[in-house]
Design a protein around this motif. Structure first.
Motif, PDB file in Angstrom:
ATOM      1  N   GLN B  83       0.832  -1.207   0.000  1.00  0.00           N
ATOM      2  CA  GLN B  83       0.000   0.000   0.000  1.00  0.00           C
ATOM      3  C   GLN B  83       0.864   1.254   0.000  1.00  0.00           C
ATOM      4  O   GLN B  83       0.693   2.141  -0.820  1.00  0.00           O
ATOM      5  CB  GLN B  83      -0.945  -0.017   1.202  1.00  0.00           C
ATOM      6  CG  GLN B  83      -1.421   1.349   1.707  1.00  0.00           C
ATOM      7  CD  GLN B  83      -2.305   2.084   0.731  1.00  0.00           C
ATOM      8  OE1 GLN B  83      -2.871   1.486  -0.165  1.00  0.00           O
ATOM      9  NE2 GLN B  83      -2.414   3.385   0.880  1.00  0.00           N
ATOM     10  N   VAL B  84       1.819   1.304   0.928  1.00  0.00           N
ATOM     11  CA  VAL B  84       2.624   2.518   1.065  1.00  0.00           C
ATOM     12  C   VAL B  84       3.526   2.722  -0.146  1.00  0.00           C
ATOM     13  O   VAL B  84       3.656   3.830  -0.665  1.00  0.00           O
ATOM     14  CB  VAL B  84       3.458   2.459   2.370  1.00  0.00           C
ATOM     15  CG1 VAL B  84       4.396   3.642   2.467  1.00  0.00           C
ATOM     16  CG2 VAL B  84       2.525   2.417   3.577  1.00  0.00           C
ATOM     17  N   GLY B  85       4.130   1.617  -0.613  1.00  0.00           N
ATOM     18  CA  GLY B  85       5.119   1.743  -1.680  1.00  0.00           C
ATOM     19  C   GLY B  85       4.508   1.883  -3.064  1.00  0.00           C
ATOM     20  O   GLY B  85       5.027   2.614  -3.908  1.00  0.00           O
ATOM     21  N   VAL B  86       3.445   1.167  -3.325  1.00  0.00           N
ATOM     22  CA  VAL B  86       2.920   1.113  -4.697  1.00  0.00           C
ATOM     23  C   VAL B  86       1.520   1.721  -4.794  1.00  0.00           C
ATOM     24  O   VAL B  86       1.297   2.690  -5.516  1.00  0.00           O
ATOM     25  CB  VAL B  86       2.877  -0.355  -5.209  1.00  0.00           C
ATOM     26  CG1 VAL B  86       2.434  -0.388  -6.660  1.00  0.00           C
ATOM     27  CG2 VAL B  86       4.225  -1.036  -5.031  1.00  0.00           C
ATOM     28  N   ILE B  87       0.590   1.139  -4.033  1.00  0.00           N
ATOM     29  CA  ILE B  87      -0.821   1.458  -4.235  1.00  0.00           C
ATOM     30  C   ILE B  87      -1.147   2.921  -3.948  1.00  0.00           C
ATOM     31  O   ILE B  87      -1.854   3.572  -4.713  1.00  0.00           O
ATOM     32  CB  ILE B  87      -1.708   0.545  -3.361  1.00  0.00           C
ATOM     33  CG1 ILE B  87      -1.392  -0.921  -3.641  1.00  0.00           C
ATOM     34  CG2 ILE B  87      -3.180   0.831  -3.613  1.00  0.00           C
ATOM     35  CD1 ILE B  87      -1.568  -1.354  -5.078  1.00  0.00           C
ATOM     36  N   SER B  88      -0.596   3.457  -2.843  1.00  0.00           N
ATOM     37  CA  SER B  88      -0.957   4.829  -2.476  1.00  0.00           C
ATOM     38  C   SER B  88      -0.571   5.808  -3.584  1.00  0.00           C
ATOM     39  O   SER B  88      -1.262   6.800  -3.813  1.00  0.00           O
ATOM     40  CB  SER B  88      -0.294   5.220  -1.156  1.00  0.00           C
ATOM     41  OG  SER B  88       1.107   5.201  -1.301  1.00  0.00           O
ATOM     42  N   GLN B  89       0.528   5.516  -4.263  1.00  0.00           N
ATOM     43  CA  GLN B  89       0.968   6.404  -5.345  1.00  0.00           C
ATOM     44  C   GLN B  89      -0.016   6.346  -6.520  1.00  0.00           C
ATOM     45  O   GLN B  89      -0.306   7.358  -7.151  1.00  0.00           O
ATOM     46  CB  GLN B  89       2.358   6.006  -5.832  1.00  0.00           C
ATOM     47  CG  GLN B  89       3.409   5.990  -4.736  1.00  0.00           C
ATOM     48  CD  GLN B  89       3.517   7.324  -4.023  1.00  0.00           C
ATOM     49  OE1 GLN B  89       3.517   8.380  -4.652  1.00  0.00           O
ATOM     50  NE2 GLN B  89       3.568   7.287  -2.696  1.00  0.00           N
ATOM     51  N   GLU B  91      -3.192   5.205  -6.333  1.00  0.00           N
ATOM     52  CA  GLU B  91      -4.523   5.566  -5.857  1.00  0.00           C
ATOM     53  C   GLU B  91      -4.778   7.062  -5.994  1.00  0.00           C
ATOM     54  O   GLU B  91      -5.908   7.491  -6.210  1.00  0.00           O
ATOM     55  CB  GLU B  91      -4.622   5.164  -4.383  1.00  0.00           C
ATOM     56  CG  GLU B  91      -5.996   4.848  -3.897  1.00  0.00           C
ATOM     57  CD  GLU B  91      -5.933   4.130  -2.560  1.00  0.00           C
ATOM     58  OE1 GLU B  91      -6.836   3.359  -2.280  1.00  0.00           O
ATOM     59  OE2 GLU B  91      -4.967   4.351  -1.798  1.00  0.00           O
ATOM     60  N   LYS B  92      -3.706   7.854  -5.828  1.00  0.00           N
ATOM     61  CA  LYS B  92      -3.826   9.314  -5.930  1.00  0.00           C
ATOM     62  C   LYS B  92      -4.451   9.727  -7.260  1.00  0.00           C
ATOM     63  O   LYS B  92      -5.225  10.676  -7.311  1.00  0.00           O
ATOM     64  CB  LYS B  92      -2.425   9.949  -5.848  1.00  0.00           C
ATOM     65  CG  LYS B  92      -2.000  10.284  -4.439  1.00  0.00           C
ATOM     66  CD  LYS B  92      -0.688  11.054  -4.507  1.00  0.00           C
ATOM     67  CE  LYS B  92       0.090  10.882  -3.223  1.00  0.00           C
ATOM     68  NZ  LYS B  92       1.528  11.091  -3.403  1.00  0.00           N
ATOM     69  N   LYS B  93      -4.098   9.026  -8.318  1.00  0.00           N
ATOM     70  CA  LYS B  93      -4.611   9.376  -9.641  1.00  0.00           C
ATOM     71  C   LYS B  93      -6.096   9.016  -9.730  1.00  0.00           C
ATOM     72  O   LYS B  93      -6.925   9.864  -9.936  1.00  0.00           O
ATOM     73  CB  LYS B  93      -3.819   8.648 -10.727  1.00  0.00           C
ATOM     74  CG  LYS B  93      -2.303   8.799 -10.599  1.00  0.00           C
ATOM     75  CD  LYS B  93      -1.795  10.074 -11.261  1.00  0.00           C
ATOM     76  CE  LYS B  93      -0.277  10.128 -11.355  1.00  0.00           C
ATOM     77  NZ  LYS B  93       0.418  10.163 -10.046  1.00  0.00           N
ATOM     78  N   ALA B  94      -6.402   7.719  -9.563  1.00  0.00           N
ATOM     79  CA  ALA B  94      -7.798   7.271  -9.560  1.00  0.00           C
ATOM     80  C   ALA B  94      -7.848   5.832  -9.059  1.00  0.00           C
ATOM     81  O   ALA B  94      -6.974   5.032  -9.397  1.00  0.00           O
ATOM     82  CB  ALA B  94      -8.396   7.363 -10.967  1.00  0.00           C
ATOM     83  N   PRO B  95      -8.863   5.498  -8.258  1.00  0.00           N
ATOM     84  CA  PRO B  95      -8.944   4.147  -7.688  1.00  0.00           C
ATOM     85  C   PRO B  95      -8.938   3.041  -8.740  1.00  0.00           C
ATOM     86  O   PRO B  95      -8.440   1.953  -8.493  1.00  0.00           O
ATOM     87  CB  PRO B  95     -10.275   4.163  -6.937  1.00  0.00           C
ATOM     88  CG  PRO B  95     -10.541   5.594  -6.658  1.00  0.00           C
ATOM     89  CD  PRO B  95      -9.938   6.367  -7.781  1.00  0.00           C
ATOM     90  N   VAL B 192      -5.054   9.130   7.237  1.00  0.00           N
ATOM     91  CA  VAL B 192      -5.709   8.219   6.292  1.00  0.00           C
ATOM     92  C   VAL B 192      -4.667   7.326   5.612  1.00  0.00           C
ATOM     93  O   VAL B 192      -4.942   6.174   5.284  1.00  0.00           O
ATOM     94  CB  VAL B 192      -6.541   9.020   5.265  1.00  0.00           C
ATOM     95  CG1 VAL B 192      -7.158   8.098   4.229  1.00  0.00           C
ATOM     96  CG2 VAL B 192      -7.640   9.794   5.981  1.00  0.00           C
ATOM     97  N   VAL B 193      -3.462   7.842   5.449  1.00  0.00           N
ATOM     98  CA  VAL B 193      -2.376   7.007   4.911  1.00  0.00           C
ATOM     99  C   VAL B 193      -2.199   5.772   5.796  1.00  0.00           C
ATOM    100  O   VAL B 193      -2.069   4.644   5.324  1.00  0.00           O
ATOM    101  CB  VAL B 193      -1.054   7.815   4.870  1.00  0.00           C
ATOM    102  CG1 VAL B 193       0.106   6.927   4.459  1.00  0.00           C
ATOM    103  CG2 VAL B 193      -1.183   8.991   3.920  1.00  0.00           C
ATOM    104  N   LYS B 194      -2.243   6.005   7.115  1.00  0.00           N
ATOM    105  CA  LYS B 194      -2.030   4.905   8.056  1.00  0.00           C
ATOM    106  C   LYS B 194      -3.207   3.931   8.053  1.00  0.00           C
ATOM    107  O   LYS B 194      -3.015   2.720   8.026  1.00  0.00           O
ATOM    108  CB  LYS B 194      -1.839   5.490   9.459  1.00  0.00           C
ATOM    109  CG  LYS B 194      -0.938   4.646  10.332  1.00  0.00           C
ATOM    110  CD  LYS B 194      -0.966   5.108  11.772  1.00  0.00           C
ATOM    111  CE  LYS B 194       0.092   6.143  12.100  1.00  0.00           C
ATOM    112  NZ  LYS B 194      -0.038   6.646  13.494  1.00  0.00           N
ATOM    113  N   THR B 195      -4.456   4.457   8.052  1.00  0.00           N
ATOM    114  CA  THR B 195      -5.597   3.533   8.094  1.00  0.00           C
ATOM    115  C   THR B 195      -5.643   2.680   6.825  1.00  0.00           C
ATOM    116  O   THR B 195      -5.964   1.496   6.876  1.00  0.00           O
ATOM    117  CB  THR B 195      -6.946   4.267   8.260  1.00  0.00           C
ATOM    118  OG1 THR B 195      -7.142   5.151   7.171  1.00  0.00           O
ATOM    119  CG2 THR B 195      -7.003   5.044   9.568  1.00  0.00           C
TER     120      THR B 195
END
Ligand SMILES: Nc1ncnc2c1ncn2[C@@H]1O[C@H](COP(=O)(O)OP(=O)(O)OP(=O)(O)O)[C@@H](O)[C@H]1O
Ligand SMILES: [Mg+2]
Lengths: 241, 297
Positions: B83-89, B91-95, B192-195
């Motif tokens: 999540q932190v390394g790949v997905i969150s980056q 996700e910012k664009k669009a789910p 929200v990053v943490k949750t």
């Protein structure tokens, strides 16, 4: 010691759209300051940016809170510095109970016993919320949701509360009630308040100083009694001719 | 009479066992959908990774319980890292990009699994001593696999734990709050990053736990989790997408139905199950829990 909150040459960009165009203002400890202006003037953008709830990329300029530059910091970190925003449109957690919503307001605090006492205090403050303690936030009426949003900020025990249009969509009687409470929070708890409003009349009667925002720029500023007597303000924002 | 009861027991217990694993995977799918409106296609690959990790730890002499616990905790951190390394980056664009990115991630992780263990399927008996031990119920003359019972019991404990974590702890409530309204959550001081990271952690840990519990029954191989991940998602839709309890019930139903079809005519087991799922979702799009997952016009 400087101002509690100070914006200097603050800009906000939504991509290409220049929504706030270099405004400067301050709020001192213990004050109620209001930011008034028409639809789309940039009030919410400014308030949300102070609270770290807009995209950091869009923020230009300085926002200092308690002497620290917080421009572009994330919202939860700013909240932990003792600032709480009651954002436009209430944003209560729809599938949490009234009680759970209040517990979330106190998220940054670890003194559980005191938190429980403060929640009871909020219930004393807004008895309607006590009656609806176990009801889901999303099923409350608009006015009740507004009370909950303010209550959620109160249990946070912030030093500064940012309020975005607490009067939105409420009956005049409830608006008066809410603004009486706002004044009480300021006078009894000593909480500093930055109030964003469209209802200029009640805002200028509640605050001590005010700024008029127009198309992303501050066009008039001063003591509220002076603003209330200013013909330009009377004409454009108070509906007097 | 006794024969019917015997048959039901013989089908229900393994079906429930499979269903528990689907349920464990479904919980993560539901939490993720509710919080981020997206789908994790890499879940099955992580399940495989967890099962392999559990297996190799046992191979190195660790006990069943400790290796399962270690693999589950390790996969919690795998999920957080993803999540932190790949997905969150992304996700910012669009789910929706997460859906595609996790498809790619699934292939990468599964191939990494192959790289580590090869295309070999490890014999079940090697892995778990008690896999061949049965509980004999005299009254109906039925033998039930102890592994099935253990898997069901442990899954149940895990599900109840997640329920209590989400409803009774401060951070769990914050996770629910952030899923409902991330903007308001931030204003309350919730990161929200943490949750979201913990959501991925729980999702991956539950998947790995399911993999460790049932891997021994089928033999552990690199791609073992793919079906379980997908069916967890199917179960979550069946239960009402975004509703964790629905996902558990949905997963159980799929596990049991699949097992019954497998008994009736095994070559079409998966086809029948999915056909049934399609019919169900056409008739009841909000699932068992009547969860209105998608805003409808
Ligand atoms: N997400 C967004 N993307 C692009 N433009 C935006 C966005 N949000 C706001 N704006 C624009 O920025 C300007 C300021 O909006 P803002 O919401 O701050 O106004 P406001 O003063 O709070 O108005 P109101 O009283 O109606 O709430 C408006 O012109 C609006 O259209
Ligand atoms: Mg606004």
């Amino acid at each position: 010691m400087g101002h509690m909150l100070e914006l200097s040459d603050f800009h906000y960009y939504y991509g290409q759209i220049h929504a706030v165009k270099g405004i400067s203002f301050y709020v001192d400890e213990g004050e109620i300051v209001t930011l008034i202006g028409a639809n789309g003037a940039g009030k919410s953008t400014t308030l949300n940016s102070i609270a770290g709830l807009t995209r950091a990329l869009g923020v230009k300029g300085r926002i200092t809170y308690k002497g620290v530059d917080i421009a572009g910091k994330s919202g939860h970190n700013i909240c932990k510095m003792g600032m709480m925003a009651v954002v436009e449109g209430r944003h209560v957690f729809p599938q949490l109970t009234v009680y759970e919503n209040l517990r979330m307001g106190a998220y940054r605090r670890n003194d559980t016993k005191e938190v429980l006492k403060d929640i009871e205090e909020v219930f004393d403050f807004f008895p309607r919320l006590r009656e609806r303690r176990e009801q889901m936030g999303g099923t409350l009426s608009g006015g009740e949701q507004q009370m909950l949003a303010i209550g959620r900020a109160l249990v946070n025990k912030p030093d500064l509360i940012l309020l975005d249009e607490p009067s939105l969509g409420l009956a005049p009687i409830i608006v008066e009630d809410i603004f009486r409470k706002i004044k009480e929070i300021n006078e009894v708890n000593g909480t500093t308040i930055l109030l964003v409003e469209q209802n200029s009349n009640i805002a200028l009667h509640t605050a001590s100083r005010g700024y008029v925002l127009q198309n992303g720029e501050i066009v008039i500023e001063g003591k509220c009694e002076d603003l209330l007597n200013d013909p330009k303000v009377q004409h454009a924002y108070l509906g007097l001719t | 009479m006794n024969d019917t009861l015997k048959l039901i027991l013989q089908l229900m217990i393994p079906g429930l066992c499979l269903g528990c694993v689907y349920g464990l995977n479904g919980i993560g799918a539901a939490l993720l959908y509710k919080g981020s409106h997206t789908i994790n296609n890499a879940q099955g690959a992580v399940v495989g990774f967890g099962a392999l990790l559990g297996y190799s730890l046992q191979n190195r002499g660790l006990g069943l319980i400790s290796s399962t616990i270690i693999a589950t905790i390790a996969c919690f951190f795998v999920g957080v890292l993803l999540q932190v390394g790949v997905i969150s980056q992304i996700e910012k664009k669009a789910p929706i990009y997460v859906v595609i990115a996790t498809l790619a991630l699934s292939i990468v992780i599964t191939n990494a699994n192959y790289l580590i263990v090869g295309s070999y399927t490890y014999d079940s008996a090697v892995i778990l001593i008690n896999v061949s031990k049965y509980l004999h119920i005299d009254s109906v003359n039925v033998d039930i696999l102890w592994s099935n019972i253990v898997a069901i019991a442990v899954s149940f404990i895990a599900m109840v734990s997640v329920h209590f974590f989400l409803n009774k702890t401060k951070f769990g409530s914050a996770m629910r709050a952030a899923a409902m309204d991330p903007f308001a959550a931030e204003s309350c001081g919730i990161s929200v990053v943490k949750t979201r990271a913990v959501t991925w952690g729980i999702m991956s840990a539950l998947g790995a736990l399911g993999g460790c519990l049932t891997g021994p029954l089928f033999g552990v191989s690199a791609g073992i989790g793919i079906a379980a991940g997908a069916k967890g998602n199917t179960g979550a839709v069946l239960g009402g997408y975004g509703n964790m309890y629905g996902a558990i019930i949905g997963g159980m139903i799929i596990g049991i139905v699949e097992t019954i079809f497998g008994y009736i005519y095994s070559p079409y087991q998966t086809a029948f199950t999915n056909a049934l799922f399609l019919i169900f979702i056409l008739l009841l799009p909000h699932g068992i829990m009547n969860e209105k997952a998608i805003e409808e016009g």
